[in-house]
Design a protein around this motif. Structure first.
Motif, PDB file in Angstrom:
ATOM      1  N   MET A   1       0.847  -1.173   0.000  1.00 30.48           N
ATOM      2  CA  MET A   1       0.000   0.000   0.000  1.00 30.48           C
ATOM      3  C   MET A   1       0.887   1.228   0.000  1.00 30.48           C
ATOM      4  N   ASN A   2       0.523   2.189  -0.795  1.00 32.63           N
ATOM      5  CA  ASN A   2       1.261   3.429  -0.939  1.00 32.63           C
ATOM      6  C   ASN A   2       0.578   4.511  -0.117  1.00 32.63           C
ATOM      7  N   GLU A   3       1.371   5.322   0.565  1.00 32.35           N
ATOM      8  CA  GLU A   3       0.791   6.382   1.391  1.00 32.35           C
ATOM      9  C   GLU A   3      -0.042   7.346   0.562  1.00 32.35           C
ATOM     10  N   ASP A   4       0.329   7.543  -0.704  1.00 31.42           N
ATOM     11  CA  ASP A   4      -0.422   8.442  -1.579  1.00 31.42           C
ATOM     12  C   ASP A   4      -1.837   7.951  -1.836  1.00 31.42           C
ATOM     13  N   ASP A   5      -2.074   6.645  -1.682  1.00 31.27           N
ATOM     14  CA  ASP A   5      -3.407   6.079  -1.902  1.00 31.27           C
ATOM     15  C   ASP A   5      -4.450   6.700  -0.979  1.00 31.27           C
ATOM     16  N   CYS A   6      -4.050   7.122   0.199  1.00 28.97           N
ATOM     17  CA  CYS A   6      -4.991   7.615   1.203  1.00 28.97           C
ATOM     18  C   CYS A   6      -5.026   9.132   1.297  1.00 28.97           C
ATOM     19  N   ILE A   7      -4.269   9.818   0.463  1.00 23.30           N
ATOM     20  CA  ILE A   7      -4.198  11.278   0.539  1.00 23.30           C
ATOM     21  C   ILE A   7      -5.575  11.938   0.465  1.00 23.30           C
ATOM     22  N   PRO A   8      -6.473  11.513  -0.450  1.00 22.26           N
ATOM     23  CA  PRO A   8      -7.775  12.197  -0.487  1.00 22.26           C
ATOM     24  C   PRO A   8      -8.545  12.079   0.829  1.00 22.26           C
ATOM     25  N   LEU A   9      -8.240  11.062   1.609  1.00 22.58           N
ATOM     26  CA  LEU A   9      -8.966  10.829   2.851  1.00 22.58           C
ATOM     27  C   LEU A   9      -8.300  11.497   4.047  1.00 22.58           C
ATOM     28  N   LEU A  10      -7.051  11.920   3.890  1.00 18.93           N
ATOM     29  CA  LEU A  10      -6.274  12.510   4.972  1.00 18.93           C
ATOM     30  C   LEU A  10      -6.141  11.544   6.158  1.00 18.93           C
ATOM     31  N   LEU A  11      -5.932  10.283   5.851  1.00 19.29           N
ATOM     32  CA  LEU A  11      -5.722   9.262   6.863  1.00 19.29           C
ATOM     33  C   LEU A  11      -4.231   8.958   6.957  1.00 19.29           C
ATOM     34  N   SER A  12      -3.795   8.550   8.135  1.00 18.34           N
ATOM     35  CA  SER A  12      -2.406   8.142   8.290  1.00 18.34           C
ATOM     36  C   SER A  12      -2.203   6.801   7.593  1.00 18.34           C
ATOM     37  N   LEU A  13      -0.952   6.497   7.316  1.00 19.45           N
ATOM     38  CA  LEU A  13      -0.638   5.215   6.697  1.00 19.45           C
ATOM     39  C   LEU A  13      -1.083   4.066   7.600  1.00 19.45           C
ATOM     40  N   ARG A  14      -0.974   4.249   8.908  1.00 21.33           N
ATOM     41  CA  ARG A  14      -1.412   3.216   9.866  1.00 21.33           C
ATOM     42  C   ARG A  14      -2.924   2.992   9.748  1.00 21.33           C
ATOM     43  N   GLU A  15      -3.691   4.082   9.688  1.00 22.83           N
ATOM     44  CA  GLU A  15      -5.144   3.960   9.552  1.00 22.83           C
ATOM     45  C   GLU A  15      -5.507   3.286   8.241  1.00 22.83           C
ATOM     46  N   CYS A  16      -4.842   3.683   7.166  1.00 19.56           N
ATOM     47  CA  CYS A  16      -5.120   3.082   5.861  1.00 19.56           C
ATOM     48  C   CYS A  16      -4.806   1.595   5.863  1.00 19.56           C
ATOM     49  N   SER A  17      -3.693   1.230   6.474  1.00 19.84           N
ATOM     50  CA  SER A  17      -3.314  -0.185   6.544  1.00 19.84           C
ATOM     51  C   SER A  17      -4.314  -0.991   7.365  1.00 19.84           C
ATOM     52  N   GLU A  18      -4.795  -0.403   8.452  1.00 20.96           N
ATOM     53  CA  GLU A  18      -5.777  -1.092   9.293  1.00 20.96           C
ATOM     54  C   GLU A  18      -7.085  -1.319   8.537  1.00 20.96           C
ATOM     55  N   ILE A  19      -7.561  -0.289   7.862  1.00 19.33           N
ATOM     56  CA  ILE A  19      -8.791  -0.413   7.080  1.00 19.33           C
ATOM     57  C   ILE A  19      -8.589  -1.447   5.980  1.00 19.33           C
ATOM     58  N   ASP A  20      -7.474  -1.376   5.286  1.00 16.80           N
ATOM     59  CA  ASP A  20      -7.156  -2.311   4.213  1.00 16.80           C
ATOM     60  C   ASP A  20      -7.205  -3.750   4.726  1.00 16.80           C
ATOM     61  N   ALA A  21      -6.571  -4.006   5.850  1.00 15.06           N
ATOM     62  CA  ALA A  21      -6.544  -5.363   6.414  1.00 15.06           C
ATOM     63  C   ALA A  21      -7.936  -5.842   6.799  1.00 15.06           C
ATOM     64  N   HIS A  22      -8.730  -4.981   7.408  1.00 13.55           N
ATOM     65  CA  HIS A  22     -10.086  -5.370   7.805  1.00 13.55           C
ATOM     66  C   HIS A  22     -10.944  -5.679   6.581  1.00 13.55           C
ATOM     67  N   ILE A  23     -10.845  -4.853   5.543  1.00 12.71           N
ATOM     68  CA  ILE A  23     -11.654  -5.064   4.338  1.00 12.71           C
ATOM     69  C   ILE A  23     -11.234  -6.358   3.646  1.00 12.71           C
ATOM     70  N   ARG A  24      -9.935  -6.616   3.576  1.00 10.94           N
ATOM     71  CA  ARG A  24      -9.441  -7.827   2.898  1.00 10.94           C
ATOM     72  C   ARG A  24      -9.911  -9.108   3.586  1.00 10.94           C
ATOM     73  N   THR A  25     -10.198  -9.047   4.881  1.00 13.89           N
ATOM     74  CA  THR A  25     -10.646 -10.244   5.597  1.00 13.89           C
ATOM     75  C   THR A  25     -12.164 -10.319   5.724  1.00 13.89           C
ATOM     76  N   ALA A  26     -12.863  -9.334   5.206  1.00  8.68           N
ATOM     77  CA  ALA A  26     -14.332  -9.322   5.275  1.00  8.68           C
ATOM     78  C   ALA A  26     -14.903 -10.445   4.417  1.00  8.68           C
ATOM     79  N   ALA A  27     -15.994 -11.020   4.896  1.00  9.34           N
ATOM     80  CA  ALA A  27     -16.621 -12.139   4.201  1.00  9.34           C
ATOM     81  C   ALA A  27     -17.885 -11.732   3.442  1.00  9.34           C
TER      82      ALA A  27
END
Length: 68
Positions: A1-27
């Motif tokens: 994941m690239n930090e630039d991916d979350c720029i429109p949301l103004l989220l930290s890289l940690r927040e983006c990574s957490e959201i990414d991980a949760h979504i990837r494991t969603a059923a």
């Protein structure tokens, strides 16, 4: 994941990574909706900040885990 991916949301890289991980494991799409709600993230912001995940979410079942 690239930090630039979350720029429109103004989220930290940690927040983006957490959201990414949760979504990837969603059923299901319902589970994704709950995750977005927990992170106070609108569907529009999700689409803008995580377009690669948004495509994957479209393939998930609407409710619960898929039957095997």
């Amino acid at each position: 994941m690239n930090e630039d991916d979350c720029i429109p949301l103004l989220l930290s890289l940690r927040e983006c990574s957490e959201i990414d991980a949760h979504i990837r494991t969603a059923a299901s799409k319902a589970e994704v909706a709950d995750i977005l709600n927990q992170h106070d993230l609108s569907e529009d912001d999700f689409l803008a900040g995580f377009p690669h995940l948004a495509k994957a979410v479209q393939e998930l079942p609407g409710e619960g885990r898929p039957a095997t």
